[in-house]
Enzyme design. Structure first.
Site, short mmCIF file in Angstrom:
data_model
loop_
_atom_site.label_atom_id
_atom_site.label_comp_id
_atom_site.label_asym_id
_atom_site.label_seq_id
_atom_site.Cartn_x
_atom_site.Cartn_y
_atom_site.Cartn_z
N ASP A 250 -22.18 26.29 -13.98
CA ASP A 250 -21.20 25.24 -13.72
C ASP A 250 -20.84 24.53 -15.02
O ASP A 250 -21.71 24.22 -15.84
CB ASP A 250 -21.76 24.23 -12.73
CG ASP A 250 -21.82 24.77 -11.31
OD1 ASP A 250 -21.33 25.90 -11.09
OD2 ASP A 250 -22.35 24.07 -10.43
N ARG B 156 -16.04 31.01 -6.05
CA ARG B 156 -16.06 30.28 -7.32
C ARG B 156 -16.25 31.24 -8.50
O ARG B 156 -17.22 31.13 -9.24
CB ARG B 156 -17.14 29.20 -7.32
CG ARG B 156 -17.00 28.19 -6.22
CD ARG B 156 -18.08 27.10 -6.32
NE ARG B 156 -17.93 26.14 -5.23
CZ ARG B 156 -18.73 25.08 -5.06
NH1 ARG B 156 -19.71 24.86 -5.92
NH2 ARG B 156 -18.54 24.26 -4.06
#
Length: 323
Positions: A164, A217
């Site tokens: 992330d 994602r």
């Protein structure tokens, strides 16, 4: 060309120093200043894309670590440092990585497991040739950081994101990684309400990564503009490949999508749509993605492989042990 160097033991560390010329055991000096030389670096290759200026711990001491305590001490230390990781290191909590660090796995079995790395408020970090498995949080979290290159790593089994990137981070390249057995994979921009920090930042290049049966994602993008997703291989993706949301601008270029029902789209969940331009992608047993708006071309030069060749190139070169 890399300069000749000598290694010596320094406690538990191995330092790299340039060898001076000697004659009969006596150092020979002529009184003139030595010509500057390129900093010694353990990193293999050079980054392409937004992280192209990243040099990590180049020129810093080289240390070898094989346990969690030594690893944390090295990763959290001040100043440039090059860290060689051997074997499996088990972490119980996210471990901070400070500025000017190169962290590189030795061989093909160097692994960080149990938890992950937190690159926070750092500049100039390289992470290469490491497996990140079964983290109790993220595999790697990057926040408030610039000039980061994450290359030739494996990611699997993180309880949150594999990798992330958030909170005003910028100038980052994510390249030649293999990600598998992951649900929430690579998030770029963590919150719809964080535009004050993120607009104008979050410029990231994702290239030659293998998204191997990951669910979602890959990446999901908020605010970053432009973000460049090119020459990646996607196979058997569960939910979706790439999502552009919250005024992001994503260029999806020269990728190979195989068995992907939703390769790319606009908006996701409660997040409004961004812009997404797709060009020169190979779609094999995959649906047409959703595009819209316009996205600026990247501000750097790059070599684009033909999309039809990307599957063989990426599966043959991505992940640990391929550098």
């Amino acid at each position: 060309m890399r300069r000749t160097s000598a290694r010596f033991k320094l406690g538990s560390a191995v330092a790299v120093v340039t060898a001076a010329a000697t004659i009969g055991g006596v150092t020979a000096w002529n009184g003139a200043a030595a010509e500057p030389e390129a900093a010694e670096t353990l990193a293999v290759g050079t980054p392409e894309g937004y992280g192209q200026n990243t040099t990590g711990g180049a020129g810093g001491e080289v240390v070898q670590v094989s346990d969690a305590g030594a690893f944390a001490e090295a990763a959290e230390s001040d100043g440039p440092l090059q860290i060689e990781v051997s074997g499996t290191i088990s972490l119980s909590d996210m471990t901070d990585v400070t500025s000017d660090k190169t962290i590189i796995g030795v061989g093909s079995d160097a692994e960080i497991t149990g938890s992950g790395l937190n690159v926070s408020e750092a500049d100039n970090v390289i992470i290469q040739n490491l497996t990140f498995s079964n983290s109790n949080d993220d595999g790697i979290n990057v926040q408030y950081s610039t000039n980061v290159w994450i290359d030739h790593c494996d990611f699997t089994g993180a309880s949150d994101g594999s990798l992330d990137i958030k909170r005003a981070s910028d100038d980052i390249t994510v390249s030649w990684n293999h990600v598998y057995d992951s649900d929430k994979n690579m998030l770029l921009g963590h919150d719809d309400d964080n535009s004050g920090e993120d607009v104008g930042n979050l410029k990231v290049s994702y290239h030659h990564n293998w998204f191997d049966a990951t669910n979602q994602r890959n990446p999901r993008v908020r605010f970053g503009n432009p973000v460049h997703v090119y020459n990646n291989y996607y196979n058997d993706i569960g939910s979706y490949g790439v999502a552009s949301t919250m005024d992001a601008g994503v260029l999806v270029e020269g990728n190979y999508f195989e068995n992907v029902d939703d390769p790319y789209h606009l908006g996701e969940g409660d997040s409004g749509p961004g812009d997404l331009v797709a060009r020169d992608n190979e779609l094999v047993n995959s649906s047409e993605g959703e595009t819209g708006g316009s996205v600026s071309n990247p501000s750097y030069s790059y070599d684009l492989d033909p999309a039809a060749d990307v599957k063989s190139i990426v599966t043959g070169g991505a992940g640990v042990g391929q550098i």
